[in-house]
Design a protein around this motif. Structure first.
Motif, PDB file in Angstrom:
ATOM      1  N   GLY A 219       5.950 -10.057  -0.683  1.00 11.25           N
ATOM      2  CA  GLY A 219       6.348  -8.729  -0.200  1.00 11.25           C
ATOM      3  C   GLY A 219       5.273  -7.704  -0.484  1.00 11.25           C
ATOM      4  N   SER A 220       4.650  -7.825  -1.649  1.00 11.39           N
ATOM      5  CA  SER A 220       3.566  -6.909  -1.971  1.00 11.39           C
ATOM      6  C   SER A 220       2.407  -7.094  -0.991  1.00 11.39           C
ATOM      7  CB  SER A 220       3.087  -7.185  -3.400  1.00 11.39           C
ATOM      8  OG  SER A 220       1.882  -6.528  -3.619  1.00 11.39           O
ATOM      9  N   ALA A 221       2.152  -8.357  -0.654  1.00  8.00           N
ATOM     10  CA  ALA A 221       1.013  -8.646   0.223  1.00  8.00           C
ATOM     11  C   ALA A 221       1.297  -8.235   1.673  1.00  8.00           C
ATOM     12  CB  ALA A 221       0.684 -10.133   0.145  1.00  8.00           C
ATOM     13  N   VAL A 222       2.466  -8.600   2.169  1.00  4.65           N
ATOM     14  CA  VAL A 222       2.760  -8.309   3.577  1.00  4.65           C
ATOM     15  C   VAL A 222       3.094  -6.828   3.713  1.00  4.65           C
ATOM     16  CG1 VAL A 222       4.332  -8.776   5.485  1.00  4.65           C
ATOM     17  CG2 VAL A 222       3.602 -10.634   3.989  1.00  4.65           C
ATOM     18  N   GLY A 223       2.297  -6.142   4.501  1.00  2.94           N
ATOM     19  CA  GLY A 223       2.527  -4.701   4.645  1.00  2.94           C
ATOM     20  C   GLY A 223       1.816  -4.192   5.878  1.00  2.94           C
ATOM     21  N   LEU A 224       1.487  -2.910   5.834  1.00  7.72           N
ATOM     22  CA  LEU A 224       0.835  -2.299   6.993  1.00  7.72           C
ATOM     23  C   LEU A 224      -0.504  -2.974   7.263  1.00  7.72           C
ATOM     24  CD1 LEU A 224       1.656   1.303   5.819  1.00  7.72           C
ATOM     25  CD2 LEU A 224       2.850  -0.039   7.566  1.00  7.72           C
ATOM     26  N   GLY A 225      -1.108  -3.512   6.197  1.00  3.65           N
ATOM     27  CA  GLY A 225      -2.391  -4.207   6.335  1.00  3.65           C
ATOM     28  C   GLY A 225      -2.305  -5.368   7.312  1.00  3.65           C
ATOM     29  N   ASN A 226      -1.167  -6.059   7.340  1.00  5.24           N
ATOM     30  CA  ASN A 226      -1.042  -7.234   8.200  1.00  5.24           C
ATOM     31  C   ASN A 226      -0.855  -6.863   9.661  1.00  5.24           C
ATOM     32  OD1 ASN A 226      -0.049  -7.751   5.452  1.00  5.24           O
ATOM     33  ND2 ASN A 226       0.115  -9.839   6.194  1.00  5.24           N
TER      34      ASN A 226
ATOM     35  N   TYR B 298      -0.513   7.759  -1.167  1.00  5.66           N
ATOM     36  CA  TYR B 298      -0.648   7.944   0.288  1.00  5.66           C
ATOM     37  C   TYR B 298       0.087   6.869   1.086  1.00  5.66           C
ATOM     38  CZ  TYR B 298      -4.502   4.473   0.212  1.00  5.66           C
ATOM     39  OH  TYR B 298      -5.258   3.337   0.054  1.00  5.66           O
ATOM     40  N   TYR B 299       0.230   5.683   0.483  1.00  7.98           N
ATOM     41  CA  TYR B 299       0.904   4.594   1.203  1.00  7.98           C
ATOM     42  C   TYR B 299       2.341   5.003   1.531  1.00  7.98           C
ATOM     43  CZ  TYR B 299       1.482  -0.420   2.317  1.00  7.98           C
ATOM     44  OH  TYR B 299       1.677  -1.626   2.947  1.00  7.98           O
ATOM     45  N   VAL B 300       2.962   5.748   0.592  1.00  7.22           N
ATOM     46  CA  VAL B 300       4.357   6.131   0.816  1.00  7.22           C
ATOM     47  C   VAL B 300       4.470   7.105   1.993  1.00  7.22           C
ATOM     48  CG1 VAL B 300       4.383   8.071  -0.826  1.00  7.22           C
ATOM     49  CG2 VAL B 300       6.471   6.807  -0.414  1.00  7.22           C
TER      50      VAL B 300
ATOM     51  N   PHE C 204      -8.799  -8.465   0.360  1.00  6.08           N
ATOM     52  CA  PHE C 204      -8.268  -7.760  -0.813  1.00  6.08           C
ATOM     53  C   PHE C 204      -7.011  -6.985  -0.470  1.00  6.08           C
ATOM     54  CE2 PHE C 204     -12.701  -7.255  -2.695  1.00  6.08           C
ATOM     55  CZ  PHE C 204     -12.440  -8.144  -3.705  1.00  6.08           C
ATOM     56  N   PHE C 205      -7.165  -6.133   0.539  1.00  8.40           N
ATOM     57  CA  PHE C 205      -6.082  -5.202   0.853  1.00  8.40           C
ATOM     58  C   PHE C 205      -4.834  -5.970   1.273  1.00  8.40           C
ATOM     59  CE2 PHE C 205      -3.670  -2.079   3.279  1.00  8.40           C
ATOM     60  CZ  PHE C 205      -3.768  -0.974   2.450  1.00  8.40           C
ATOM     61  N   SER C 206      -5.056  -6.985   2.112  1.00 10.19           N
ATOM     62  CA  SER C 206      -3.901  -7.663   2.663  1.00 10.19           C
ATOM     63  C   SER C 206      -3.198  -8.544   1.631  1.00 10.19           C
ATOM     64  CB  SER C 206      -4.343  -8.505   3.852  1.00 10.19           C
ATOM     65  OG  SER C 206      -3.243  -9.199   4.327  1.00 10.19           O
ATOM     66  N   LEU C 207      -3.991  -9.285   0.833  1.00 10.04           N
ATOM     67  CA  LEU C 207      -3.342 -10.177  -0.135  1.00 10.04           C
ATOM     68  C   LEU C 207      -2.854  -9.433  -1.369  1.00 10.04           C
ATOM     69  CD1 LEU C 207      -5.729 -13.285  -0.159  1.00 10.04           C
ATOM     70  CD2 LEU C 207      -3.504 -13.091   0.909  1.00 10.04           C
ATOM     71  N   SER C 208      -3.208  -8.150  -1.513  1.00 11.27           N
ATOM     72  CA  SER C 208      -2.913  -7.380  -2.730  1.00 11.27           C
ATOM     73  C   SER C 208      -3.508  -8.059  -3.963  1.00 11.27           C
ATOM     74  CB  SER C 208      -1.410  -7.218  -3.004  1.00 11.27           C
ATOM     75  OG  SER C 208      -0.724  -6.637  -1.972  1.00 11.27           O
ATOM     76  N   VAL C 209      -4.620  -8.786  -3.797  1.00 10.27           N
ATOM     77  CA  VAL C 209      -5.232  -9.392  -4.992  1.00 10.27           C
ATOM     78  C   VAL C 209      -6.339  -8.480  -5.494  1.00 10.27           C
ATOM     79  CG1 VAL C 209      -4.752 -11.788  -4.393  1.00 10.27           C
ATOM     80  CG2 VAL C 209      -6.925 -10.777  -3.697  1.00 10.27           C
TER      81      VAL C 209
ATOM     82  N   GLY D 224      -4.508  -5.723  -9.685  1.00  6.04           N
ATOM     83  CA  GLY D 224      -3.868  -5.770 -11.006  1.00  6.04           C
ATOM     84  C   GLY D 224      -2.356  -5.895 -10.951  1.00  6.04           C
ATOM     85  N   LEU D 225      -1.765  -5.730  -9.761  1.00  5.29           N
ATOM     86  CA  LEU D 225      -0.305  -5.759  -9.774  1.00  5.29           C
ATOM     87  C   LEU D 225       0.266  -7.161  -9.917  1.00  5.29           C
ATOM     88  CD1 LEU D 225       0.722  -6.604  -6.665  1.00  5.29           C
ATOM     89  CD2 LEU D 225      -0.259  -4.366  -6.253  1.00  5.29           C
ATOM     90  N   ILE D 226      -0.515  -8.169  -9.487  1.00  6.30           N
ATOM     91  CA  ILE D 226      -0.002  -9.543  -9.670  1.00  6.30           C
ATOM     92  C   ILE D 226       0.003  -9.899 -11.159  1.00  6.30           C
ATOM     93  CG2 ILE D 226      -0.356 -11.979  -9.094  1.00  6.30           C
ATOM     94  CD1 ILE D 226      -1.479 -11.121  -6.430  1.00  6.30           C
TER      95      ILE D 226
HETATM   96  N1  PFF Z   1      -1.049  -5.638   0.813  1.00  3.32           N
HETATM   97  C1  PFF Z   1      -0.532  -4.414   1.322  1.00  3.32           C
HETATM   98  C2  PFF Z   1      -0.634  -4.393   2.830  1.00  3.32           C
HETATM   99  O1  PFF Z   1      -1.134  -5.359   3.423  1.00  3.32           O
HETATM  100  O2  PFF Z   1      -0.235  -3.422   3.433  1.00  3.32           O
HETATM  101  C3  PFF Z   1      -1.216  -3.203   0.779  1.00  3.32           C
HETATM  102  C4  PFF Z   1      -1.404  -3.108  -0.706  1.00  3.32           C
HETATM  103  C5  PFF Z   1      -0.370  -3.385  -1.589  1.00  3.32           C
HETATM  104  C6  PFF Z   1      -2.630  -2.695  -1.187  1.00  3.32           C
HETATM  105  C7  PFF Z   1      -0.564  -3.239  -2.950  1.00  3.32           C
HETATM  106  C8  PFF Z   1      -2.834  -2.557  -2.534  1.00  3.32           C
HETATM  107  C9  PFF Z   1      -1.812  -2.816  -3.405  1.00  3.32           C
HETATM  108  F1  PFF Z   1      -2.013  -2.650  -4.703  1.00  3.32           F
END
Ligand code: PFF
Length: 531
Positions: free
Chosen positions: A22-29, A109-111, A257-262, A265-267
């Motif tokens: 869920g953290s990974a799948v987001g607007l980035g995808n 800003y994401y919010v 990076f952005f898409s996988l949220s790796v 530090g949150l993982i």
């Molecule tokens: N991975 C999220 C996306 O694809 O939209 C964005 C994201 C989540 C970036 C968490 C950074 C983060 F720490």
């Protein structure tokens, strides 16, 4: 009994996998990926993308999960705690500071974009957006007005109270779920939202894959649209020109990076709530594959092919029309407005984006909650209140200084492009060199439900850091001079928003360094043995 100070744990194995996915799948995808791929070689983009996935994405995901569980079993849930423990000294905790600061600042800003998705979904339900028909400029004006892009403070003066209300709703949802806690808040929400968003995306995908070309543009078929997105031959120059272009590699690595949220530090925090013998190797592969599916199959086949059918190749060849914001909030509404039953599909699309965004933004908050609880020795209620205050101030700043989205762009640039490289590299070095090849491998392999190749430690120790440093050096050479210019020469007669944004970043860094100082006292005065 859990070692975590808050006593929190994931309640199921699927739960933690869905939360990380869920953290990974987001607007980035759904929005960032298609635009990046189309601008950087189409189908050819998949080559650097796959290379970055293999030598940065998977190794970082594995290191982060393994380090997180390692730290969690020693009683740390925050990146500073975990790093301090591995480095065996209080100063080590400061090395982990970015692992809480980056996600929090990205949240600010994401919010706002999350709220925009909900706002668009709402306006599809009420018919406002569909009412614009195929008038591209009307949708563009709606977007510009919603975000107050014409001048600073415009959102507060031009009757955009309704949009601000949506930002408030998103804040409330995020903080309510964080307040409910790990398993009752984040895990429960992701368990419902993730399958729901995939179902919505599949429905929209089926709609896109069954679209017919318009009678006036019979050449703009679905196949041509898929070709526009995926065909290497569509790009200028030879294959080698594209592959030798550093920008393409930078874009691919940034996207990974952005898409996988790796690397954020949150993982580390999420994995710290695992038990000692819970698998990390297969779980992390499952979540990166889930993200890959949502990115390449769903993200790659919905937005651009649909836009091609209605708007054509000329329109999409202009990079301005396929940047993350323009693609999502101007180009795509136009597409839905021309599609049969477009209101319904428009609603579904923006609602799924909203769900995807919430599961991501939740993951940006939990690392700081963990640090505040650990560092200040407070319970969840005051930590949620403190974090609420910091993020509210940040989001207010972003929403107020909205002309040309300057504040948003500055925070995004430094957090999601600059610091991410530094923190990701530090993390691979700590795992590969400080924990070391033997202990690192043992951590990764403990409880593993797949056979982890031994060669991975070689990749983590040498190849990933070298690749990261090379890409970072190239990136700095290209991007920093322009940014420096912008800092030194703010437009005359306007507030120096870039400097102010940097000032805000420094204030947040200082605040968290005080929290870490407090945390160090607690960690090192107790009888807890670091690592
Ligand atoms: N991975 C999220 C996306 O694809 O939209 C964005 C994201 C989540 C970036 C968490 C950074 C983060 F720490």
């Amino acid at each position: 009994m859990s070692n975590s100070p808050s006593g929190e744990r994931w309640s199921t194995r699927v739960g933690v996998i869905l939360a990380v996915t869920g953290s990974a799948v987001g607007l980035g995808n759904f929005l960032r990926f298609p635009g990046q791929a189309a601008q950087n070689g189409g189908g050819l983009f998949m080559i650097p993308y796959l290379v970055a996935f293999l030598i940065v994405g998977i190794p970082l995901a594995w290191s982060e999960w393994a380090l997180g569980r390692h730290g969690g079993n020693r009683g740390y849930n925050s990146a500073p705690g975990i790093f301090g423990g591995v480095l065996r000294r209080p100063k080590g905790a400061y090395v982990g500071m970015l692992g809480t600061v980056m996600p929090v600042l990205i949240y600010t800003y994401y919010v706002v974009v999350e709220a925009l998705c909900l706002y668009y979904a709402w306006h599809y339900l009420t018919g406002t957006l569909a009412g614009f028909g195929d008038d591209v400029s009307a949708v563009g004006d709606f977007f510009v007005a919603s975000m107050g892009m014409t001048e600073h403070g415009a959102i507060f003066t031009s009757g955009q109270g309704q949009f601000l209300g949506f930002v408030g709703i998103c804040f409330f949802i995020n903080f309510f779920l964080i307040y409910r806690g790990l398993s009752r808040g984040i895990e429960k929400f992701c368990a419902i939202a993730m399958p729901l968003l995939v179902v919505c995306a599949l429905i929209v995908l089926v709609r896109v894959l069954t679209l017919q070309p318009l009678p006036e543009t019979p050449d703009q078929t679905l196949w041509a649209g898929l070709g526009f997105m995926w065909n290497p031959a569509q790009q200028d120059g030879s294959i080698w020109d594209t592959l030798a272009n550093p920008d393409v590699w930078l874009a691919a690595t940034g996207q990974i990076f952005f898409s996988l949220s790796v690397g954020f530090g949150l993982i580390l925090t999420y994995a710290s709530y695992l038990r000692k013998d819970d698998d990390v190797a297969l779980s992390s592969l499952t979540s990166v594959s889930g993200n890959g599916f949502c990115e390449v199959v769903l993200g790659g086949m919905i937005a651009l092919p649909a836009a091609y059918i209605f708007l054509g190749p000329m329109f999409l060849s202009d990079p301005q029309n396929i940047g993350t914001f323009s693609l999502g909030f101007v180009t795509l509404p136009n597409v839905f407005n021309q599609m049969p039953a477009g209101s319904f599909f428009g609603f579904l699309f923006f609602f799924l984006l909203f769900l995807a965004a919430v599961t991501s933004s939740l993951s940006m908050l939990q690392p700081s909650i963990a640090l505040l609880e650990e560092g200040l020795g407070i319970t969840r209620k005051p930590s949620v209140a403190i974090l609420g205050f910091i993020t509210f101030a940040g989001t207010f700043f972003i929403v107020y200084f909205s002309a040309g989205l300057q504040a948003l762009d500055t925070v995004d640039f430094w957090m999601a492009n600059f610091f991410i490289f530094i923190f990701a590299t530090v993390q691979t070095l700590i795992f590969g060199w400080v924990l070391g090849p033997k202990k690192g491998y043992e951590e990764l392999a403990a409880g593993a439900e797949i056979c982890v190749p031994r060669g991975i430690m070689f990749v983590i120790r040498y190849i990933s850091p070298l690749f990261l440093l090379t890409v970072f050096a190239l990136w700095c050479r290209r991007s920093l001079p322009g940014r420096w210019e912008a800092i030194m020469n703010p437009p005359a007669g306007e507030p120096p928003v870039v400097l102010m944004a940097l000032g805000f970043i420094v204030v947040v860094l200082l605040f968290f360094s005080f929290v870490i100082a407090g945390a160090n006292q607690r960690w090192y005065q107790t009888d807890k043995e670091p690592s």
